[in-house]
Design a protein around this motif. Sequence first.
Motif, PDB file in Angstrom:
ATOM      1  N   PHE A   1      44.413  41.643  41.311  1.00  0.00           N
ATOM      2  CA  PHE A   1      44.040  40.294  41.732  1.00  0.00           C
ATOM      3  C   PHE A   1      44.936  39.809  42.867  1.00  0.00           C
ATOM      4  CE2 PHE A   1      41.622  38.358  37.867  1.00  0.00           C
ATOM      5  CZ  PHE A   1      40.704  39.389  37.932  1.00  0.00           C
ATOM      6  N   TYR A   2      46.217  40.166  42.829  1.00  0.00           N
ATOM      7  CA  TYR A   2      47.132  39.785  43.908  1.00  0.00           C
ATOM      8  C   TYR A   2      46.715  40.448  45.221  1.00  0.00           C
ATOM      9  CZ  TYR A   2      51.350  39.193  46.665  1.00  0.00           C
ATOM     10  OH  TYR A   2      52.227  38.887  47.667  1.00  0.00           O
ATOM     11  N   ARG A   3      46.384  41.754  45.150  1.00  0.00           N
ATOM     12  CA  ARG A   3      45.984  42.490  46.357  1.00  0.00           C
ATOM     13  C   ARG A   3      44.705  41.932  46.972  1.00  0.00           C
ATOM     14  NH1 ARG A   3      48.442  44.978  49.826  1.00  0.00           N
ATOM     15  NH2 ARG A   3      47.103  46.789  50.041  1.00  0.00           N
ATOM     16  N   ILE A   4      43.799  41.419  46.149  1.00  0.00           N
ATOM     17  CA  ILE A   4      42.558  40.878  46.705  1.00  0.00           C
ATOM     18  C   ILE A   4      42.652  39.361  46.911  1.00  0.00           C
ATOM     19  CG2 ILE A   4      41.144  42.772  45.827  1.00  0.00           C
ATOM     20  CD1 ILE A   4      40.145  40.912  43.617  1.00  0.00           C
ATOM     21  N   LYS A   5      43.868  38.849  46.772  1.00  0.00           N
ATOM     22  CA  LYS A   5      44.201  37.452  47.072  1.00  0.00           C
ATOM     23  C   LYS A   5      43.467  36.414  46.209  1.00  0.00           C
ATOM     24  CE  LYS A   5      45.603  38.420  51.833  1.00  0.00           C
ATOM     25  NZ  LYS A   5      46.219  39.632  51.477  1.00  0.00           N
ATOM     26  N   MET A   6      43.250  36.761  44.945  1.00  0.00           N
ATOM     27  CA  MET A   6      42.617  35.819  44.021  1.00  0.00           C
ATOM     28  C   MET A   6      43.464  34.565  43.844  1.00  0.00           C
ATOM     29  SD  MET A   6      39.658  36.838  42.808  1.00  0.00           S
ATOM     30  CE  MET A   6      39.419  36.191  41.176  1.00  0.00           C
ATOM     31  N   TYR A   7      44.799  34.718  43.943  1.00  0.00           N
ATOM     32  CA  TYR A   7      45.704  33.580  43.761  1.00  0.00           C
ATOM     33  C   TYR A   7      45.417  32.459  44.760  1.00  0.00           C
ATOM     34  CZ  TYR A   7      48.109  35.597  47.762  1.00  0.00           C
ATOM     35  OH  TYR A   7      48.397  36.102  49.001  1.00  0.00           O
ATOM     36  N   ALA A   8      44.767  32.791  45.873  1.00  0.00           N
ATOM     37  CA  ALA A   8      44.486  31.792  46.902  1.00  0.00           C
ATOM     38  C   ALA A   8      43.312  30.887  46.531  1.00  0.00           C
ATOM     39  CB  ALA A   8      44.208  32.476  48.238  1.00  0.00           C
ATOM     40  N   VAL A   9      42.498  31.329  45.564  1.00  0.00           N
ATOM     41  CA  VAL A   9      41.295  30.556  45.249  1.00  0.00           C
ATOM     42  C   VAL A   9      41.195  30.108  43.797  1.00  0.00           C
ATOM     43  CG1 VAL A   9      39.941  31.537  47.146  1.00  0.00           C
ATOM     44  CG2 VAL A   9      39.927  32.658  44.910  1.00  0.00           C
ATOM     45  N   ILE A  10      42.091  30.602  42.936  1.00  0.00           N
ATOM     46  CA  ILE A  10      42.056  30.169  41.531  1.00  0.00           C
ATOM     47  C   ILE A  10      43.469  29.843  41.057  1.00  0.00           C
ATOM     48  CG2 ILE A  10      39.960  31.468  40.958  1.00  0.00           C
ATOM     49  CD1 ILE A  10      41.708  33.570  39.584  1.00  0.00           C
ATOM     50  N   SER A  11      43.556  29.020  40.039  1.00  0.00           N
ATOM     51  CA  SER A  11      44.855  28.649  39.478  1.00  0.00           C
ATOM     52  C   SER A  11      45.409  29.796  38.637  1.00  0.00           C
ATOM     53  CB  SER A  11      44.708  27.408  38.595  1.00  0.00           C
ATOM     54  OG  SER A  11      43.979  27.726  37.419  1.00  0.00           O
ATOM     55  N   HIS A  12      46.683  29.710  38.320  1.00  0.00           N
ATOM     56  CA  HIS A  12      47.304  30.732  37.466  1.00  0.00           C
ATOM     57  C   HIS A  12      46.625  30.770  36.097  1.00  0.00           C
ATOM     58  CE1 HIS A  12      50.251  33.353  35.672  1.00  0.00           C
ATOM     59  NE2 HIS A  12      50.394  32.477  34.690  1.00  0.00           N
ATOM     60  N   GLU A  13      46.272  29.612  35.570  1.00  0.00           N
ATOM     61  CA  GLU A  13      45.634  29.550  34.254  1.00  0.00           C
ATOM     62  C   GLU A  13      44.279  30.256  34.259  1.00  0.00           C
ATOM     63  OE1 GLU A  13      46.932  26.871  35.834  1.00  0.00           O
ATOM     64  OE2 GLU A  13      48.682  26.500  34.563  1.00  0.00           O
ATOM     65  N   VAL A  14      43.486  30.043  35.318  1.00  0.00           N
ATOM     66  CA  VAL A  14      42.182  30.700  35.431  1.00  0.00           C
ATOM     67  C   VAL A  14      42.368  32.202  35.629  1.00  0.00           C
ATOM     68  CG1 VAL A  14      40.072  30.875  36.820  1.00  0.00           C
ATOM     69  CG2 VAL A  14      41.004  28.622  36.236  1.00  0.00           C
ATOM     70  N   GLU A  15      43.367  32.586  36.436  1.00  0.00           N
ATOM     71  CA  GLU A  15      43.657  34.009  36.627  1.00  0.00           C
ATOM     72  C   GLU A  15      43.992  34.666  35.286  1.00  0.00           C
ATOM     73  OE1 GLU A  15      46.968  37.017  38.542  1.00  0.00           O
ATOM     74  OE2 GLU A  15      46.777  35.035  39.426  1.00  0.00           O
ATOM     75  N   GLU A  16      44.845  34.026  34.509  1.00  0.00           N
ATOM     76  CA  GLU A  16      45.252  34.589  33.217  1.00  0.00           C
ATOM     77  C   GLU A  16      44.044  34.749  32.288  1.00  0.00           C
ATOM     78  OE1 GLU A  16      47.736  36.585  30.973  1.00  0.00           O
ATOM     79  OE2 GLU A  16      48.420  35.675  32.840  1.00  0.00           O
ATOM     80  N   LEU A  17      43.177  33.771  32.264  1.00  0.00           N
ATOM     81  CA  LEU A  17      41.973  33.853  31.450  1.00  0.00           C
ATOM     82  C   LEU A  17      41.082  35.015  31.903  1.00  0.00           C
ATOM     83  CD1 LEU A  17      40.237  32.577  29.202  1.00  0.00           C
ATOM     84  CD2 LEU A  17      39.220  31.133  30.973  1.00  0.00           C
ATOM     85  N   ALA A  18      40.904  35.168  33.205  1.00  0.00           N
ATOM     86  CA  ALA A  18      40.084  36.261  33.738  1.00  0.00           C
ATOM     87  C   ALA A  18      40.707  37.615  33.411  1.00  0.00           C
ATOM     88  CB  ALA A  18      39.912  36.103  35.247  1.00  0.00           C
ATOM     89  N   VAL A  19      42.022  37.735  33.582  1.00  0.00           N
ATOM     90  CA  VAL A  19      42.717  39.000  33.302  1.00  0.00           C
ATOM     91  C   VAL A  19      42.597  39.342  31.818  1.00  0.00           C
ATOM     92  CG1 VAL A  19      44.990  40.122  33.226  1.00  0.00           C
ATOM     93  CG2 VAL A  19      44.294  38.856  35.269  1.00  0.00           C
TER      94      VAL A  19
END
Length: 87
Positions: free
Chosen positions: A55-73
Amino acid sequence: MIYGKKCKAKWLDSIDGGRNYGEFCRETFSIKLERGLSGEKLKKVLLHELIHALFYRIKMYAVISHEVEELAVENLDEFLFESGFVK
């Protein structure tokens, strides 16, 4: 390798004060793993942190919050295990 970038793993005695078994570090593009992990738990933690690295390599952090990232992961790693993609 994650999209052409090497991601190293480091074994540590404690991560985040013992609250986590693993952690992806953006600054060093590495994964920290708690010493002593093995078997199924190690596979799950490593997969979880590899997805964070992806997710970091595809720059997901730029469009979603950490909480949403954690849920997706969490959902993606669980899906990959339950469906048999990862054994």
